[in-house]
Enzyme design. Sequence first.
Site, PDB file in Angstrom:
ATOM      1  N   TYR A 149       0.845  -1.200   0.000  1.00 15.79           N
ATOM      2  CA  TYR A 149       0.000   0.000   0.000  1.00 15.79           C
ATOM      3  C   TYR A 149       0.884   1.255   0.000  1.00 15.79           C
ATOM      4  CZ  TYR A 149      -3.092   3.540   2.165  1.00 15.79           C
ATOM      5  OH  TYR A 149      -3.783   4.693   2.469  1.00 15.79           O
ATOM      6  N   LYS A 192     -10.080   1.167  10.754  1.00 12.68           N
ATOM      7  CA  LYS A 192      -8.764   1.475  11.328  1.00 12.68           C
ATOM      8  C   LYS A 192      -8.857   1.442  12.853  1.00 12.68           C
ATOM      9  CE  LYS A 192      -7.298   3.430   7.323  1.00 12.68           C
ATOM     10  NZ  LYS A 192      -7.872   4.751   7.213  1.00 12.68           N
ATOM     11  N   THR A 219       3.201   3.141  18.586  1.00 10.87           N
ATOM     12  CA  THR A 219       2.655   4.507  18.687  1.00 10.87           C
ATOM     13  C   THR A 219       2.169   5.020  17.328  1.00 10.87           C
ATOM     14  OG1 THR A 219       4.901   5.331  18.384  1.00 10.87           O
ATOM     15  CG2 THR A 219       4.078   5.212  20.656  1.00 10.87           C
ATOM     16  N   ARG A 220       1.193   5.923  17.391  1.00  4.97           N
ATOM     17  CA  ARG A 220       0.648   6.586  16.199  1.00  4.97           C
ATOM     18  C   ARG A 220       0.089   7.952  16.624  1.00  4.97           C
ATOM     19  NH1 ARG A 220       2.605   2.618  14.494  1.00  4.97           N
ATOM     20  NH2 ARG A 220       1.883   1.186  12.883  1.00  4.97           N
TER      21      ARG A 220
HETATM   22  P1  NAD Z   1     -12.236   4.996   1.998  1.00  2.00           P
HETATM   23  O1  NAD Z   1     -11.895   3.568   1.720  1.00  2.00           O
HETATM   24  O2  NAD Z   1     -13.370   5.285   2.913  1.00  2.00           O
HETATM   25  O3  NAD Z   1     -12.490   5.759   0.633  1.00  2.00           O
HETATM   26  C1  NAD Z   1     -11.911   5.385  -0.584  1.00  2.00           C
HETATM   27  C2  NAD Z   1     -13.036   5.247  -1.582  1.00  2.00           C
HETATM   28  O4  NAD Z   1     -12.471   4.893  -2.851  1.00  2.00           O
HETATM   29  C3  NAD Z   1     -14.030   4.134  -1.217  1.00  2.00           C
HETATM   30  O5  NAD Z   1     -15.326   4.661  -1.068  1.00  2.00           O
HETATM   31  C4  NAD Z   1     -13.940   3.184  -2.383  1.00  2.00           C
HETATM   32  O6  NAD Z   1     -15.185   2.591  -2.749  1.00  2.00           O
HETATM   33  C5  NAD Z   1     -13.420   4.082  -3.482  1.00  2.00           C
HETATM   34  N1  NAD Z   1     -12.812   3.300  -4.546  1.00  2.00           N
HETATM   35  C6  NAD Z   1     -11.929   2.274  -4.414  1.00  2.00           C
HETATM   36  N2  NAD Z   1     -11.648   1.742  -5.607  1.00  2.00           N
HETATM   37  C7  NAD Z   1     -12.376   2.443  -6.518  1.00  2.00           C
HETATM   38  C8  NAD Z   1     -12.536   2.337  -7.910  1.00  2.00           C
HETATM   39  N3  NAD Z   1     -11.873   1.422  -8.618  1.00  2.00           N
HETATM   40  N4  NAD Z   1     -13.361   3.197  -8.542  1.00  2.00           N
HETATM   41  C9  NAD Z   1     -14.045   4.131  -7.820  1.00  2.00           C
HETATM   42  N5  NAD Z   1     -13.944   4.284  -6.493  1.00  2.00           N
HETATM   43  C10 NAD Z   1     -13.116   3.435  -5.845  1.00  2.00           C
HETATM   44  O7  NAD Z   1     -10.900   5.667   2.513  1.00  2.00           O
HETATM   45  P2  NAD Z   1     -10.656   7.108   3.155  1.00  2.00           P
HETATM   46  O8  NAD Z   1     -10.285   6.887   4.562  1.00  2.00           O
HETATM   47  O9  NAD Z   1     -11.763   8.034   2.830  1.00  2.00           O
HETATM   48  O10 NAD Z   1      -9.330   7.549   2.391  1.00  2.00           O
HETATM   49  C11 NAD Z   1      -9.326   8.396   1.261  1.00  2.00           C
HETATM   50  C12 NAD Z   1      -7.922   8.480   0.693  1.00  2.00           C
HETATM   51  O11 NAD Z   1      -7.010   8.913   1.685  1.00  2.00           O
HETATM   52  C13 NAD Z   1      -7.380   7.142   0.176  1.00  2.00           C
HETATM   53  O12 NAD Z   1      -6.635   7.389  -0.998  1.00  2.00           O
HETATM   54  C14 NAD Z   1      -6.462   6.685   1.275  1.00  2.00           C
HETATM   55  O13 NAD Z   1      -5.449   5.833   0.793  1.00  2.00           O
HETATM   56  C15 NAD Z   1      -5.917   8.011   1.782  1.00  2.00           C
HETATM   57  N6  NAD Z   1      -5.478   7.895   3.178  1.00  2.00           N
HETATM   58  C16 NAD Z   1      -6.410   7.754   4.181  1.00  2.00           C
HETATM   59  C17 NAD Z   1      -5.983   7.649   5.488  1.00  2.00           C
HETATM   60  C18 NAD Z   1      -6.970   7.486   6.604  1.00  2.00           C
HETATM   61  O14 NAD Z   1      -6.533   7.395   7.745  1.00  2.00           O
HETATM   62  N7  NAD Z   1      -8.273   7.463   6.368  1.00  2.00           N
HETATM   63  C19 NAD Z   1      -4.612   7.679   5.788  1.00  2.00           C
HETATM   64  C20 NAD Z   1      -3.701   7.812   4.763  1.00  2.00           C
HETATM   65  C21 NAD Z   1      -4.147   7.941   3.455  1.00  2.00           C
END
Ligand code: NAD
Length: 322
Positions: A149, A192, A219-220
């Site tokens: 990832y 998470k 830790t985080r």
């Molecule tokens: P989330 O999983 O709730 O949202 C991601 C969305 O992308 C989902 O609704 C999923 O259905 C959609 N998706 C996945 N594959 C797809 C596809 N092929 N076509 C269309 N839609 C698709 O995650 P989030 O927590 O809202 O995170 C949003 C972004 O932030 C992500 O890129 C994630 O990697 C990044 N991120 C989040 C965190 C966190 O703590 N939440 C931390 C680091 C990075």
Amino acid sequence: MKKALVCGAGGFIGSHLVKRLKREGFWVRGVDLKNPEYDVTNADDFIIGDLRNQDLCDKVLDQYFDEVYQLAADMGGAGYIFTGENDANVMHNSALINLNIVERAVKQKAGKLFYSSSACMYPAYNQEDPDNPKCNEDSAYPAAPDSEYGWEKLFSERLYLAFNRNYGLTSRVARFHNIFGPLGTWTGGKEKAPAALCRKVAETPDGGTIEVWGDGKQTRSFLFIDECLEGIIRLTRSDFTGPVNIGSEEMVSINQLADMIIGISGKNISVKNISGPVGVRGRNSDNKLIEEKLKWKPTQTLIEGLTITYNWIAQQVNTKMA
Ligand code: NAD
């Protein structure tokens, strides 16, 4: 009227971002594989579709958008990204989405494009000491993320920045550190740590025990959703390209996090540490760069956001159990 596109608008951060952009007066198009799970979307136009599909991306980016937010990714918590079982999908699915989006954003001369990377791209060798992790933006290389990832995020950061250099794209790249809040996944395997622990505490009766993965000393830091949105918007509209951390500097151990949630619940619950997927030993946001470039950094305390989140998850749990 300004137009914004939110990719991943059915997800946790995306659905909150749509609301924020609507409040600011934008016309908003959302796209996702699914509708928001716990809410109705506020988008003016919501396309259900797969961004791995090039034709769908043509349909989604069929016009000029002042702001494009690319949040769609195949992701989840430790139980999803650290077991190894989803590595191929995580890399393939998210890379395809990003490859499609950069190309179409150039074609449509998109305005500002925001890309959400993750702190998971930082090298594992700098995160072995739980009390002293190193996550300043310059510490990214030599690269050694501890998950596929993280490797995909690193690749895609570079992809957006290369398109800035070669094709005049105006991308902004942020590295999120554990974003949490209401309307996020709290059950099902992709949740998470904060949501999972809130669920466990909400489901456990007074006097009971919850299980916490690892020895609990890892830790985080955790950032509440409203502050994440503020950081996203400020970065997108600034002249700074990034990559930059968007996270909190209030680092806690996972057992401390569990204790905080137990305290909020008012219950008498004990913690049992069990083996499970945990990731690096320590990680914390370093906010020097964001403060310097945006004259802003998150300030809300963890307990404030956790209280709001626990109350929402407890309500979900109670509704399910009723
Ligand atoms: P989330 O999983 O709730 O949202 C991601 C969305 O992308 C989902 O609704 C999923 O259905 C959609 N998706 C996945 N594959 C797809 C596809 N092929 N076509 C269309 N839609 C698709 O995650 P989030 O927590 O809202 O995170 C949003 C972004 O932030 C992500 O890129 C994630 O990697 C990044 N991120 C989040 C965190 C966190 O703590 N939440 C931390 C680091 C990075």
